[in-house]
Design a protein around this motif. Structure first.
Motif, PDB file in Angstrom:
ATOM      1  N   HIS A 145      35.862  76.680  93.370  1.00 22.25           N
ATOM      2  CA  HIS A 145      36.672  77.227  94.721  1.00 22.25           C
ATOM      3  C   HIS A 145      37.051  76.434  95.762  1.00 22.25           C
ATOM      4  CE1 HIS A 145      37.873  81.397  95.921  1.00 22.25           C
ATOM      5  NE2 HIS A 145      38.922  80.555  96.426  1.00 22.25           N
ATOM      6  N   HIS A 203      41.051  74.990  97.075  1.00 23.71           N
ATOM      7  CA  HIS A 203      41.641  74.817  98.335  1.00 23.71           C
ATOM      8  C   HIS A 203      42.002  73.521  98.774  1.00 23.71           C
ATOM      9  CE1 HIS A 203      40.151  78.999 100.304  1.00 23.71           C
ATOM     10  NE2 HIS A 203      40.560  78.961  99.126  1.00 23.71           N
ATOM     11  N   CYS A 255      40.672  83.890 102.547  1.00 18.51           N
ATOM     12  CA  CYS A 255      40.040  83.814 101.136  1.00 18.51           C
ATOM     13  C   CYS A 255      38.808  84.621 101.351  1.00 18.51           C
ATOM     14  CB  CYS A 255      39.706  82.409 100.891  1.00 18.51           C
ATOM     15  SG  CYS A 255      38.815  82.364  99.390  1.00 18.51           S
ATOM     16  N   HIS A 303      32.171  79.744  98.950  1.00 15.96           N
ATOM     17  CA  HIS A 303      32.308  78.115  98.954  1.00 15.96           C
ATOM     18  C   HIS A 303      31.329  77.265  99.294  1.00 15.96           C
ATOM     19  CE1 HIS A 303      36.880  78.568  98.995  1.00 15.96           C
ATOM     20  NE2 HIS A 303      36.721  79.632  99.362  1.00 15.96           N
TER      21      HIS A 303
HETATM   22 ZN   LIG Z   1      39.942  80.842  98.009  1.00 18.99          ZN
END
Ligand SMILES: [Zn+2]
Length: 254
Positions: A119, A123, A219, A223
């Protein structure tokens, strides 16, 4: 309503929780470390450990839906089923679990960490390819991001770009902006397909980089805390999905 512990701490692997509902949609807890499918990121898998030590395997996690089909604040844990179309409620009732029972909810951390690495890499791709995104899927084994663009992309150039950002040890931080701030800065939204996680008046944000801003966008996903944790993620394939869509597929380097 389920308290989403993964939102503030993506590194929590387990929590104690109380069963608040059991239905065909799955088992709902008062709080959980399980991320439900959303924003392109797959739902978590793991186990629920019962008071007597038995483990119920959770194969997937989804957001609850109301009678109108809209998402609710409930997180539904879906048990592993004997076959694909077996009823969820029956499988849950067979475990003997009841509303009010205490369990330990524990995610499959190795699987989740792969999702987090991918993920955050998606980005980084948004930084390397400054075009709007019109599709995203993040699984434990690969991820793909569809860019709305007509120019070709180079797999090796993008892999080198990711490696450079991973080596630069950029911190990844969770923050928030208000709905009004987001409305005033619509360019922050890089996805045409995923809606920002609105609802509470605050929108959760993910920022990569400190002095040097690499990426900043709304988001709701989980992460890694630093780009160095991504390790060896490469672009395995670039596909021309349509005249205006270039698909970038990410995988782990062998
Ligand atoms: Zn995201």
């Amino acid at each position: 309503m389920t308290q989403n512990l993964f939102r503030d701490d993506a590194y929590l692997t387990e929590c104690t929780a109380t069963v608040t509902a059991i239905s065909e949609q799955g088992l709902v807890l008062d709080r959980t470390v399980f991320y439900p499918l959303g924003g392109g990121q797959a739902g978590d898998a793991g186990v629920l450990v019962l008071a007597d030590g038995r483990e119920i395997v959770i194969a997937d996690t989804r957001k609850g839906k109301n009678a109108e089909g809209q998402f609710t604040e409930a997180v539904c844990h879906l048990p592993a089923l004997p076959h694909a179309d077996a009823p969820v409620l029956e499988a849950l009732l067979q475990t003997g679990l009841q509303v009010g029972d205490q369990v330990i909810a524990r995610i499959d951390w190795a699987r989740r960490h792969r999702l987090m690495r991918f993920h955050t890499t998606t980005h980084l791709l948004c930084h390397l390819v400054p075009q709007l995104v019109n599709g995203c899927s993040i699984t434990p084994d690969y991820a793909r991001l569809d860019f709305n663009m007509t120019d070709p992309l180079d797999k090796d150039v993008l892999s080198a770009g990711i490696a450079r950002l991973v080596a630069a040890v950029h911190p990844v931080t969770v923050g928030s902006i208000t709905d009004a701030e987001l409305d005033a800065n619509p360019a922050l939204v890089k996805s045409m397909s995923v809606q920002p996680p609105r609802g509470s008046g605050q929108v959760r944000t993910i920022r990569i980089g400190t002095e040097q801003m690499i990426d900043f966008q709304p988001c709701g996903g989980t992460h890694v805390a630093n780009t160095s944790e991504i390790g060896a993620v490469i672009v395995t394939k670039i596909e021309k999905k349509s005249a205006t869509t270039r698909r970038v597929v990410l995988g782990f380097a062998a």
